[in-house]
Design an enzyme around this catalytic site. Sequence first.
Site, PDB file in Angstrom:
ATOM      1  N   GLY A  93     -96.442   6.817   3.082  1.00  9.18           N
ATOM      2  CA  GLY A  93     -96.570   5.946   1.921  1.00  9.18           C
ATOM      3  C   GLY A  93     -95.303   5.218   1.533  1.00  9.18           C
ATOM      4  O   GLY A  93     -94.511   4.790   2.376  1.00  9.18           O
TER       5      GLY A  93
ATOM      6  N   TYR B   8    -102.521  14.143 -13.489  1.00  7.83           N
ATOM      7  CA  TYR B   8    -101.678  13.147 -12.827  1.00  7.83           C
ATOM      8  C   TYR B   8    -101.025  12.227 -13.867  1.00  7.83           C
ATOM      9  O   TYR B   8     -99.815  11.978 -13.831  1.00  7.83           O
ATOM     10  CB  TYR B   8    -102.501  12.331 -11.835  1.00  7.83           C
ATOM     11  CG  TYR B   8    -101.719  11.195 -11.228  1.00  7.83           C
ATOM     12  CD1 TYR B   8    -100.810  11.434 -10.199  1.00  7.83           C
ATOM     13  CD2 TYR B   8    -101.864   9.894 -11.691  1.00  7.83           C
ATOM     14  CE1 TYR B   8    -100.075  10.403  -9.646  1.00  7.83           C
ATOM     15  CE2 TYR B   8    -101.129   8.846 -11.154  1.00  7.83           C
ATOM     16  CZ  TYR B   8    -100.239   9.112 -10.122  1.00  7.83           C
ATOM     17  OH  TYR B   8     -99.499   8.090  -9.589  1.00  7.83           O
TER      18      TYR B   8
ATOM     19  N   GLY C 251     -90.677  12.710  -0.393  1.00  2.00           N
ATOM     20  CA  GLY C 251     -91.954  12.215   0.104  1.00  2.00           C
ATOM     21  C   GLY C 251     -91.770  11.121   1.132  1.00  2.00           C
ATOM     22  O   GLY C 251     -92.537  10.159   1.174  1.00  2.00           O
ATOM     23  N   ALA C 252     -90.765  11.275   1.999  1.00  2.00           N
ATOM     24  CA  ALA C 252     -90.378  10.200   2.920  1.00  2.00           C
ATOM     25  C   ALA C 252     -91.168  10.161   4.219  1.00  2.00           C
ATOM     26  O   ALA C 252     -90.872   9.336   5.078  1.00  2.00           O
ATOM     27  CB  ALA C 252     -88.886  10.305   3.242  1.00  2.00           C
TER      28      ALA C 252
ATOM     29  N   GLY D  31     -92.597   6.337   0.182  1.00  2.00           N
ATOM     30  CA  GLY D  31     -91.377   7.027   0.583  1.00  2.00           C
ATOM     31  C   GLY D  31     -90.960   6.675   1.998  1.00  2.00           C
ATOM     32  O   GLY D  31     -89.778   6.465   2.271  1.00  2.00           O
TER      33      GLY D  31
ATOM     34  N   SER E   1     -95.881   5.319 -12.904  1.00  2.00           N
ATOM     35  CA  SER E   1     -97.187   4.714 -12.673  1.00  2.00           C
ATOM     36  C   SER E   1     -97.656   4.052 -13.958  1.00  2.00           C
ATOM     37  O   SER E   1     -97.473   4.605 -15.050  1.00  2.00           O
ATOM     38  CB  SER E   1     -98.205   5.773 -12.252  1.00  2.00           C
ATOM     39  OG  SER E   1     -99.519   5.227 -12.270  1.00  2.00           O
TER      40      SER E   1
END
Length: 200
Positions: free
Chosen positions: A17, A165, A13-14, A19, A138
């Site tokens: 955000g 989630y 996820g770079a 990442g 989280s």
Amino acid sequence: MPDQTGRTAVVTGASSGLGLVAAERLAARGATVIMAVRDEAKGERVRAGLTGDLLVRRLDLADLDSVRAFADRLRAEDRPVDLLLNNAGVGGAHGPERSAQGYESIVATNHLGHFALTGLLLDRFRPDRDPRVVTVGSGFYRLLSDGPDLDDLTGIPAGPPIVRYIRSKQANLLFGVELDRRLRQAGSPVRSLLAHPGMA
């Protein structure tokens, strides 16, 4: 952050955000960063605005075939790994979709893909480079008193999408703790750590 020269980091996820921030900071400290992203074109656009040794590689965590292809490519390139940052994720806004292999899509992306990726890359870690797997969790895991149904990962939990989630984040935490226990038991130098970034 200490000097990262000579280390290779895989960041999922770079392209946005947390990442993106992690990839940028690691590269700035000298690491070779493999930006593992679902959209290669977007990843390349983002990489063009960064400095340092950054490589873009396609990885769709919701598709276990893509996860294997990513790991196989790193192996074919003979790339070592010193840090795996399991960061990518999708939130509760996604509908009750299925992954390519039939799993609930949020759990598939946030947990199962990272679980498979970690297992496929463990033999790429260099023992003398302070190797570590960092999984982003989280604090939302506290919102549900019971844990995920690990016997039925294909099922879609009852309730609103945010429940899926939270279940995926609970699974991340259980995975990170158990991975660390097993690595220590095996005498591995790889450390498994958990991170909670807060409402970033």
